[in-house]
Design a protein around this motif. Structure first.
Motif, mmCIF file in Angstrom:
data_model
loop_
_atom_site.group_PDB
_atom_site.id
_atom_site.type_symbol
_atom_site.label_atom_id
_atom_site.label_comp_id
_atom_site.label_asym_id
_atom_site.label_seq_id
_atom_site.Cartn_x
_atom_site.Cartn_y
_atom_site.Cartn_z
ATOM 1 N N VAL A 133 34.875 9.612 -24.965
ATOM 2 C CA VAL A 133 34.372 10.419 -23.856
ATOM 3 C C VAL A 133 34.588 9.635 -22.571
ATOM 4 C CG1 VAL A 133 32.352 11.524 -22.830
ATOM 5 C CG2 VAL A 133 32.650 11.538 -25.312
ATOM 6 N N LEU A 134 35.210 10.276 -21.600
ATOM 7 C CA LEU A 134 35.480 9.664 -20.300
ATOM 8 C C LEU A 134 34.482 10.201 -19.281
ATOM 9 C CD1 LEU A 134 39.356 10.029 -20.392
ATOM 10 C CD2 LEU A 134 38.002 8.002 -20.942
ATOM 11 N N VAL A 135 33.867 9.283 -18.540
ATOM 12 C CA VAL A 135 32.839 9.651 -17.568
ATOM 13 C C VAL A 135 33.301 9.215 -16.186
ATOM 14 C CG1 VAL A 135 30.419 9.407 -16.914
ATOM 15 C CG2 VAL A 135 31.074 9.285 -19.328
ATOM 16 N N GLY A 136 33.511 10.187 -15.290
ATOM 17 C CA GLY A 136 33.878 9.875 -13.919
ATOM 18 C C GLY A 136 32.651 9.423 -13.143
ATOM 19 N N VAL A 137 32.804 8.350 -12.365
ATOM 20 C CA VAL A 137 31.693 7.805 -11.590
ATOM 21 C C VAL A 137 32.160 7.592 -10.155
ATOM 22 C CG1 VAL A 137 30.079 5.873 -11.389
ATOM 23 C CG2 VAL A 137 30.795 6.652 -13.650
ATOM 24 N N ALA A 138 31.322 8.020 -9.193
ATOM 25 C CA ALA A 138 31.651 7.837 -7.778
ATOM 26 C C ALA A 138 31.663 6.346 -7.442
ATOM 27 C CB ALA A 138 30.645 8.563 -6.905
ATOM 28 N N ASP A 139 32.615 5.950 -6.600
ATOM 29 C CA ASP A 139 32.694 4.551 -6.181
ATOM 30 C C ASP A 139 31.417 4.136 -5.471
ATOM 31 O OD1 ASP A 139 35.244 4.210 -7.203
ATOM 32 O OD2 ASP A 139 36.233 4.768 -5.319
ATOM 33 N N THR A 140 31.112 2.855 -5.534
ATOM 34 C CA THR A 140 29.858 2.352 -4.944
ATOM 35 C C THR A 140 29.842 2.468 -3.424
ATOM 36 O OG1 THR A 140 30.766 0.115 -4.955
ATOM 37 C CG2 THR A 140 29.400 0.762 -6.827
ATOM 38 N N HIS A 141 30.989 2.519 -2.781
ATOM 39 C CA HIS A 141 31.032 2.620 -1.321
ATOM 40 C C HIS A 141 30.882 4.059 -0.820
ATOM 41 C CE1 HIS A 141 35.219 3.588 -2.314
ATOM 42 N NE2 HIS A 141 35.243 4.234 -1.158
ATOM 43 N N CYS A 142 30.807 5.028 -1.711
ATOM 44 C CA CYS A 142 30.720 6.433 -1.305
ATOM 45 C C CYS A 142 29.346 6.732 -0.698
ATOM 46 C CB CYS A 142 30.941 7.358 -2.500
ATOM 47 S SG CYS A 142 32.586 7.200 -3.209
ATOM 48 N N PRO A 143 29.323 7.511 0.387
ATOM 49 C CA PRO A 143 28.043 7.865 1.001
ATOM 50 C C PRO A 143 27.310 8.924 0.170
ATOM 51 C CG PRO A 143 29.827 8.986 2.128
ATOM 52 C CD PRO A 143 30.457 8.078 1.095
ATOM 53 N N GLY A 144 26.031 9.059 0.441
ATOM 54 C CA GLY A 144 25.255 10.109 -0.207
ATOM 55 C C GLY A 144 24.430 9.612 -1.375
ATOM 56 N N PRO A 145 23.608 10.504 -1.885
ATOM 57 C CA PRO A 145 22.719 10.123 -2.991
ATOM 58 C C PRO A 145 23.497 9.893 -4.291
ATOM 59 C CG PRO A 145 22.534 12.472 -2.554
ATOM 60 C CD PRO A 145 23.419 11.907 -1.482
ATOM 61 N N ARG A 146 22.905 9.159 -5.184
ATOM 62 C CA ARG A 146 23.496 8.851 -6.492
ATOM 63 C C ARG A 146 22.500 9.286 -7.576
ATOM 64 N NH1 ARG A 146 27.847 5.558 -5.859
ATOM 65 N NH2 ARG A 146 27.704 4.538 -7.876
ATOM 66 N N PRO A 147 22.324 10.604 -7.728
ATOM 67 C CA PRO A 147 21.299 11.083 -8.665
ATOM 68 C C PRO A 147 21.650 10.803 -10.123
ATOM 69 C CG PRO A 147 22.641 12.908 -7.937
ATOM 70 C CD PRO A 147 23.076 11.704 -7.136
ATOM 71 N N ASP A 148 20.623 10.850 -10.961
ATOM 72 C CA ASP A 148 20.819 10.693 -12.392
ATOM 73 C C ASP A 148 21.337 11.983 -12.995
ATOM 74 O OD1 ASP A 148 19.919 8.080 -12.410
ATOM 75 O OD2 ASP A 148 17.853 8.646 -12.883
ATOM 76 N N SER A 149 22.096 11.835 -14.052
ATOM 77 C CA SER A 149 22.503 12.979 -14.870
ATOM 78 C C SER A 149 22.633 12.483 -16.303
ATOM 79 C CB SER A 149 23.805 13.604 -14.370
ATOM 80 O OG SER A 149 24.870 12.706 -14.516
ATOM 81 N N TYR A 150 22.798 13.428 -17.210
ATOM 82 C CA TYR A 150 22.831 13.140 -18.639
ATOM 83 C C TYR A 150 24.038 13.856 -19.243
ATOM 84 C CZ TYR A 150 18.273 11.607 -17.270
ATOM 85 O OH TYR A 150 17.253 10.954 -16.611
ATOM 86 N N PRO A 151 25.244 13.329 -18.961
ATOM 87 C CA PRO A 151 26.466 14.043 -19.327
ATOM 88 C C PRO A 151 26.690 14.147 -20.836
ATOM 89 C CG PRO A 151 26.964 11.930 -18.295
ATOM 90 C CD PRO A 151 25.494 12.091 -18.263
ATOM 91 N N PHE A 152 27.287 15.286 -21.209
ATOM 92 C CA PHE A 152 27.691 15.488 -22.598
ATOM 93 C C PHE A 152 28.871 16.429 -22.640
ATOM 94 C CE2 PHE A 152 24.811 18.983 -21.829
ATOM 95 C CZ PHE A 152 25.294 20.039 -22.578
ATOM 96 N N VAL A 153 29.631 16.352 -23.726
ATOM 97 C CA VAL A 153 30.778 17.240 -23.926
ATOM 98 C C VAL A 153 30.689 17.853 -25.317
ATOM 99 C CG1 VAL A 153 32.357 16.094 -22.350
ATOM 100 C CG2 VAL A 153 32.250 15.349 -24.711
ATOM 101 N N ILE A 154 31.275 19.039 -25.430
ATOM 102 C CA ILE A 154 31.361 19.726 -26.711
ATOM 103 C C ILE A 154 32.818 20.061 -26.949
ATOM 104 C CG2 ILE A 154 30.639 21.736 -28.068
ATOM 105 C CD1 ILE A 154 28.151 21.906 -26.314
#
Length: 195
Positions: free
Chosen positions: A105-126
């Protein structure tokens, strides 16, 4: 001559040991369980009885079920657990190793220098996969982050386990026969009813 035969034999065995398994991703969500898990579902009822049915809308669940033919196929659900700054999730591959499957499973993550909030999520795939003839349901999975620039970040809340309302037998918490040899053993009364 023997060396050549052994080389051919080893190459043949290694190509059989690991084989790409056909798969099709049918859903990606961001409100899965809060810890990583991968589960194979071989029938509709087991899927409906799992946390997956609490994470999906009824129409989403019906749409996923319309894409699988249980018997020759099964569903693989891989949840990554809690992550922050997730931009996307995808089924990166399914490989067969002997009688078991490994799920990437590949999880895309925003770079640390990106502006804005970094909310939690609980990703899954089917995904829908072909069920191997001989199948060991012990899941093998790999979850890998990849940088995804400054794309929009997903948010979600953890899925809830479905309540287990099944009748459970009366638990027996102690035994009188132990009091013969151990004076400190007390017998606990049986508990009745649903737990």
């Amino acid at each position: 001559m023997i060396r050549r035969i052994l080389t051919v034999l080893l190459l043949t065995l290694s190509s059989v040991a690991c084989a790409e398994q056909p798969y099709q991703q049918v859903f990606a969500g961001y409100n899965g369980p809060d810890s990583p898990t991968t589960t194979y579902f071989q029938d509709e009822q087991s899927l409906r009885d799992s946390w997956v049915s609490t994470a999906l809308q009824p129409r989403e669940l019906d749409e996923i079920l319309s894409k699988v033919r249980f018997g020759p196929q099964m569903l693989v659900v891989s949840a990554v657990g809690g992550r922050s700054a997730v931009t996307g999730v995808q089924l990166g591959g399914v490989e067969r190793y002997g009688d078991s499957l490994s799920v990437l499973v590949l999880v895309g993550v925003a770079d640390t220098h990106c502006p804005g909030p970094r909310p939690d999520s609980y990703p899954f795939v089917i995904g829908v996969v072909q069920k191997p003839d001989a199948f060991d349901a012990i899941p093998n999975y790999f979850h890998q982050n990849f940088p995804d620039e400054c794309k929009a970040v997903k948010s979600g809340s953890p899925a809830q386990e479905r309540p287990n309302n099944a009748f459970k037998p009366t638990p027996h918490r102690g035994a009188n026969h132990m009091a013969d040899t151990a004076c400190h053993v007390l017998h606990a009364p049986l508990r009745r009813g649903l737990t």
